[in-house]
Design a protein around this motif. Structure first.
Motif, mmCIF file in Angstrom:
data_model
loop_
_atom_site.group_PDB
_atom_site.id
_atom_site.type_symbol
_atom_site.label_atom_id
_atom_site.label_comp_id
_atom_site.label_asym_id
_atom_site.label_seq_id
_atom_site.Cartn_x
_atom_site.Cartn_y
_atom_site.Cartn_z
ATOM 1 N N ILE A 47 0.833 -1.206 0.000
ATOM 2 C CA ILE A 47 0.000 0.000 0.000
ATOM 3 C C ILE A 47 0.865 1.254 0.000
ATOM 4 C CG2 ILE A 47 -1.683 1.328 1.333
ATOM 5 C CD1 ILE A 47 -2.785 -1.171 -0.091
ATOM 6 N N ARG A 76 1.080 4.002 -2.977
ATOM 7 C CA ARG A 76 0.695 5.385 -2.660
ATOM 8 C C ARG A 76 1.793 6.351 -3.106
ATOM 9 N NH1 ARG A 76 2.015 8.639 1.372
ATOM 10 N NH2 ARG A 76 2.857 7.018 2.738
ATOM 11 N N LEU A 84 -4.824 9.834 0.452
ATOM 12 C CA LEU A 84 -5.301 8.462 0.277
ATOM 13 C C LEU A 84 -6.335 8.101 1.336
ATOM 14 C CD1 LEU A 84 -5.272 5.746 -1.091
ATOM 15 C CD2 LEU A 84 -3.253 5.122 0.263
ATOM 16 N N ALA A 111 -10.168 6.818 0.731
ATOM 17 C CA ALA A 111 -10.574 5.493 1.211
ATOM 18 C C ALA A 111 -11.603 5.566 2.333
ATOM 19 C CB ALA A 111 -9.349 4.720 1.686
ATOM 20 N N LEU A 157 -4.431 4.809 8.520
ATOM 21 C CA LEU A 157 -3.707 4.382 7.321
ATOM 22 C C LEU A 157 -2.216 4.249 7.615
ATOM 23 C CD1 LEU A 157 -3.515 3.751 4.306
ATOM 24 C CD2 LEU A 157 -3.451 6.217 3.857
ATOM 25 N N GLU A 195 0.158 0.944 7.066
ATOM 26 C CA GLU A 195 1.392 0.951 6.273
ATOM 27 C C GLU A 195 2.608 0.508 7.086
ATOM 28 O OE1 GLU A 195 0.467 4.337 2.863
ATOM 29 O OE2 GLU A 195 2.035 4.684 4.341
ATOM 30 N N ASN A 223 -11.264 -1.180 -0.868
ATOM 31 C CA ASN A 223 -11.233 0.226 -1.275
ATOM 32 C C ASN A 223 -9.820 0.673 -1.642
ATOM 33 O OD1 ASN A 223 -13.951 0.432 -0.841
ATOM 34 N ND2 ASN A 223 -13.797 1.485 1.126
ATOM 35 N N LEU A 224 -8.842 0.271 -0.837
ATOM 36 C CA LEU A 224 -7.460 0.658 -1.117
ATOM 37 C C LEU A 224 -6.962 0.034 -2.420
ATOM 38 C CD1 LEU A 224 -5.912 0.399 2.464
ATOM 39 C CD2 LEU A 224 -6.272 2.491 1.139
ATOM 40 N N SER A 225 -7.329 -1.220 -2.662
ATOM 41 C CA SER A 225 -6.898 -1.877 -3.905
ATOM 42 C C SER A 225 -7.506 -1.190 -5.122
ATOM 43 C CB SER A 225 -7.291 -3.355 -3.891
ATOM 44 O OG SER A 225 -8.681 -3.531 -4.062
#
Length: 203
Positions: free
Chosen positions: A8, A12, A22, A26, A33, A37, A51-53
């Motif tokens: 991720i 990003r 981000l 999301a 977040l 990470e 959502n992140l993908s």
């Protein structure tokens, strides 16, 4: 789940997105977040992973392949991916409503828990670098009203609480009953750690 956070973060940075940018896309907080990470939170929901993908344009199968997800998590992700999204959103709203009802019942009728509304409003405003003047203009209220609300000198209507919830992109449940100062402290600690590492690099 270390690899997931690395994937991720790398995606990003490649897309030139900040943590805040981000996180807003999301629908999560930037301290949360940051925890993902840096592998300090190992339990993201299927919706957050999905959502992140989608935002970072990483195929879900790729994320599941390289990440140290449990078999149960992979099953939940595949189920989530195949399930009609309109039903997921409806179920999410129902779950949030139920959670809020339980928390309000505990707080107002059983004296259990604590309301963090005033503190959270201040934390959220400062985390987005918004002044009282700018916020007052955006919400069409007075600075005095905002100042009194943040310091707990006056209450608010349910409608105004909903306005703040929408403006900051957090659920009413989180706004009222989650201590967001913990996220603020975690983010500040990480910032100080980065500053210290940078200073050591200058030696």
């Amino acid at each position: 789940m270390k690899v997931f956070g690395e994937v991720i973060k790398k995606a990003r940075n490649v897309r030139g997105l900040t943590l805040r940018e981000l996180a807003e896309k999301a629908g999560i907080s930037h301290p949360y977040l940051s925890q993902l990470e840096n592998s300090k939170n190992n339990n993201p929901s299927p919706q957050i992973v999905f959502n992140l993908s989608k935002i970072l344009e990483i195929p879900l199968e790729e994320i599941m392949t390289v990440s140290d997800f449990t078999d149960e998590m992979i099953y939940e992700l595949r189920t989530y991916n195949d399930f009609p999204k309109e039903l997921i959103e409806e179920n999410k709203r129902l779950n949030e409503a139920l959670e809020l009802y339980i928390q309000m019942e505990n707080y107002f009728f059983r004296g259990i828990g604590k309301c963090y509304l005033n503190e959270n409003l201040r934390v959220l405003r400062k985390s987005k670098d918004i002044t009282l003047t700018d916020l007052a203009d955006s919400l069409e209220v007075t600075q005095g009203f905002l100042s009194h609300v943040e310091t707990g000198k006056r209450g608010m209507s349910n409608k105004m609480i909903s306005v703040f919830s929408d403006f900051y992109g957090v659920s009413i449940s989180e706004l009222l009953f989650k201590d967001l100062r913990e996220d603020e402290r975690e983010l500040r600690i990480q910032e100080l750690e980065r500053e210290l590492a940078s200073l050591k690099g200058l030696d």
